[in-house]
Design a protein around this motif. Structure first.
Motif, mmCIF file in Angstrom:
data_model
loop_
_atom_site.group_PDB
_atom_site.id
_atom_site.type_symbol
_atom_site.label_atom_id
_atom_site.label_comp_id
_atom_site.label_asym_id
_atom_site.label_seq_id
_atom_site.Cartn_x
_atom_site.Cartn_y
_atom_site.Cartn_z
ATOM 1 N N GLY A 1 -4.929 -4.076 1.560
ATOM 2 C CA GLY A 1 -5.434 -2.864 0.956
ATOM 3 C C GLY A 1 -4.377 -2.148 0.155
ATOM 4 N N ASN A 2 -3.134 -2.711 0.106
ATOM 5 C CA ASN A 2 -2.062 -2.083 -0.642
ATOM 6 C C ASN A 2 -1.685 -3.002 -1.787
ATOM 7 O OD1 ASN A 2 -1.704 -0.004 1.328
ATOM 8 N ND2 ASN A 2 -0.733 -1.524 2.616
ATOM 9 N N ALA A 3 -2.206 -2.754 -2.963
ATOM 10 C CA ALA A 3 -1.891 -3.606 -4.100
ATOM 11 C C ALA A 3 -0.427 -3.452 -4.447
ATOM 12 C CB ALA A 3 -2.769 -3.236 -5.287
ATOM 13 N N ASN A 4 0.044 -4.308 -5.309
ATOM 14 C CA ASN A 4 1.464 -4.294 -5.642
ATOM 15 C C ASN A 4 1.756 -3.114 -6.555
ATOM 16 O OD1 ASN A 4 1.569 -6.657 -4.234
ATOM 17 N ND2 ASN A 4 1.172 -7.904 -6.022
ATOM 18 N N HIS A 5 1.755 -1.933 -5.963
ATOM 19 C CA HIS A 5 1.761 -0.717 -6.739
ATOM 20 C C HIS A 5 3.102 -0.388 -7.341
ATOM 21 C CE1 HIS A 5 2.624 0.028 -2.530
ATOM 22 N NE2 HIS A 5 3.308 1.074 -2.884
ATOM 23 N N ASN A 6 4.128 -1.120 -7.012
ATOM 24 C CA ASN A 6 5.434 -0.823 -7.542
ATOM 25 C C ASN A 6 5.845 -1.801 -8.630
ATOM 26 O OD1 ASN A 6 5.630 1.055 -5.438
ATOM 27 N ND2 ASN A 6 6.230 -0.563 -4.066
ATOM 28 N N GLU A 7 5.013 -2.775 -8.876
ATOM 29 C CA GLU A 7 5.395 -3.868 -9.731
ATOM 30 C C GLU A 7 5.287 -3.477 -11.197
ATOM 31 O OE1 GLU A 7 3.776 -7.312 -8.209
ATOM 32 O OE2 GLU A 7 4.793 -8.639 -9.597
ATOM 33 N N LYS A 8 6.326 -3.734 -11.947
ATOM 34 C CA LYS A 8 6.313 -3.426 -13.380
ATOM 35 C C LYS A 8 5.675 -4.566 -14.117
ATOM 36 C CE LYS A 8 9.251 -2.255 -17.295
ATOM 37 N NZ LYS A 8 10.619 -2.027 -17.789
ATOM 38 N N TYR B 1 -11.130 1.409 1.689
ATOM 39 C CA TYR B 1 -11.739 1.240 3.018
ATOM 40 C C TYR B 1 -10.664 1.151 4.088
ATOM 41 C CZ TYR B 1 -14.188 -1.064 6.886
ATOM 42 O OH TYR B 1 -14.677 -1.396 8.115
ATOM 43 N N HIS B 2 -9.649 0.349 3.822
ATOM 44 C CA HIS B 2 -8.558 0.176 4.784
ATOM 45 C C HIS B 2 -7.863 1.506 5.079
ATOM 46 C CE1 HIS B 2 -4.952 -1.404 6.714
ATOM 47 N NE2 HIS B 2 -4.249 -0.710 5.848
ATOM 48 N N HIS B 3 -7.512 2.242 4.030
ATOM 49 C CA HIS B 3 -6.766 3.480 4.217
ATOM 50 C C HIS B 3 -7.625 4.601 4.789
ATOM 51 C CE1 HIS B 3 -2.822 2.530 2.591
ATOM 52 N NE2 HIS B 3 -3.423 1.767 1.695
ATOM 53 N N SER B 4 -8.921 4.478 4.718
ATOM 54 C CA SER B 4 -9.817 5.502 5.262
ATOM 55 C C SER B 4 -10.172 5.220 6.718
ATOM 56 C CB SER B 4 -11.107 5.580 4.435
ATOM 57 O OG SER B 4 -10.837 5.869 3.099
ATOM 58 N N THR C 1 -2.415 4.962 -2.623
ATOM 59 C CA THR C 1 -3.512 5.115 -3.574
ATOM 60 C C THR C 1 -3.282 6.278 -4.525
ATOM 61 O OG1 THR C 1 -4.795 4.697 -1.554
ATOM 62 C CG2 THR C 1 -6.004 4.789 -3.627
ATOM 63 N N VAL C 2 -2.711 7.353 -4.021
ATOM 64 C CA VAL C 2 -2.412 8.504 -4.872
ATOM 65 C C VAL C 2 -1.475 8.079 -5.997
ATOM 66 C CG1 VAL C 2 -1.332 10.784 -4.966
ATOM 67 C CG2 VAL C 2 -2.780 10.166 -3.015
#
Length: 300
Positions: A291-298, A154-157, A136-137
């Motif tokens: 809870g982990n979106a595709n945070h690395n996707e360009k 919610y998931h990460h908390s 998330t950060v």
């Protein structure tokens, strides 16, 4: 006089709460008392509160007038690092019990020296949940605020908060099956995230993206099925039945949340990649998986 009465009342309430906590902690596993973050739930509560405040309030405001960070190199190292850690935890969970004697039915917590490997693995799994808060950060620092969803935060908390009690009181037995499954799923998920972080040239190898949510759903079905069998066993003296209820409720809630995600993301097609809509890899979805979106996707 009124001030003195209020002060006395406060002291009495404080003493009562301290007494209740002392009685509560007497049942804790003495092996974990001096481990990092295990002395009381207060340190982790502060960390979780700071995490929520940063990713939902302070962080977005801090980045509002700043350029998004380019974290490609960091994300590659981070994601493949989580893959390595998850693989190690899979091995340890397997060797500590799930592959060396557990029955997958009524498996009790082993508080003897032979169970130390399992409780140590449980602590490592607990600690890994704080590492995964970086998901998330990174969203916030890359100004992907739309991916900071309720499901994600919610998931990460809730995971580290509930797992403190698991490690402190019941580090082992049937209550750890979902941790083994989750570690396996994270190997797959973070491998995907690591590959997407490598850039568009790897997109052709990511055709299996759409199956990640299916894997999540299978995970929660397995977790719920395994834990709820407890209520149908004739004799299972599991030491802390309250954790059975917590895990069962957790599995059911996330199963429903992911079914809802699946419906909106895939049945309605809102988050399908355009490769599935227009036969092109020009754009990938912003789906939230575990809870982990595709945070690395360009996104192009």
């Amino acid at each position: 006089m009124l001030g003195s009465s209020l002060e006395m009342e406060f002291v009495n309430v404080k003493s009562s709460m301290a007494l209740l906590y002392d009685r509560f902690i007497q049942n804790a596993d003495p092996r974990t008392g001096n481990w990092l973050l295990m002395s009381s739930p207060l340190p982790q509560t502060i960390i979780i509160a700071a995490y929520i405040f940063f990713v939902t309030s302070w962080g977005p405001r801090l980045m509002a007038n700043r350029k998004a960070f380019d974290l490609k190199g960091v994300l590659i190292v981070y994601n493949f690092g989580v893959v390595a850690l998850s693989l190690y935890m899979c091995y340890e969970f397997w060797m500590a019990g799930w592959g060396t004697g557990y029955t997958f039915r009524c498996d009790l917590v082993d508080y003897s020296p032979t169970g130390e490997r399992m409780v140590a693995t449980c602590w490592l799994y607990y600690f890994s949940k704080f590492i995964e808060m970086l998901d998330t950060v990174f969203f916030v620092l890359r100004k992907r605020n739309s991916q900071v969803t309720f499901l994600h935060v919610y998931h990460h908390s809730i995971m580290p908060f509930t797992w403190w009690f698991g490690v402190r009181f019941a580090g082992g037995g049937l209550g750890t099956f979902h941790a083994l499954l989750n570690s396996i799923v994270h190997v797959v998920m973070y491998t995907y995230y690591g590959l997407t972080a490598l850039g568009p040239s790897f997109q052709k190898y990511l055709w299996w993206k759409k199956y990640l949510t299916s894997i999540q759903l299978i995970q929660f079905v397995m977790v719920t099925t395994h834990i709820w069998q407890y209520f149908f066993l004739k004799d299972c003296p599991y030491q802390f039945p309250v954790f059975i209820y917590i895990i069962g409720l957790y599995g059911l809630i996330f199963l429903l949340l992911f079914l809802n995600f699946w419906y909106h993301a895939y049945t309605k097609g809102k988050r399908l990649p355009k490769s599935m809509q227009n036969q092109t890899w020009a754009h990938h979805s912003n789906g939230v998986m575990n809870g982990n979106a595709n945070h690395n996707e360009k996104e192009e």
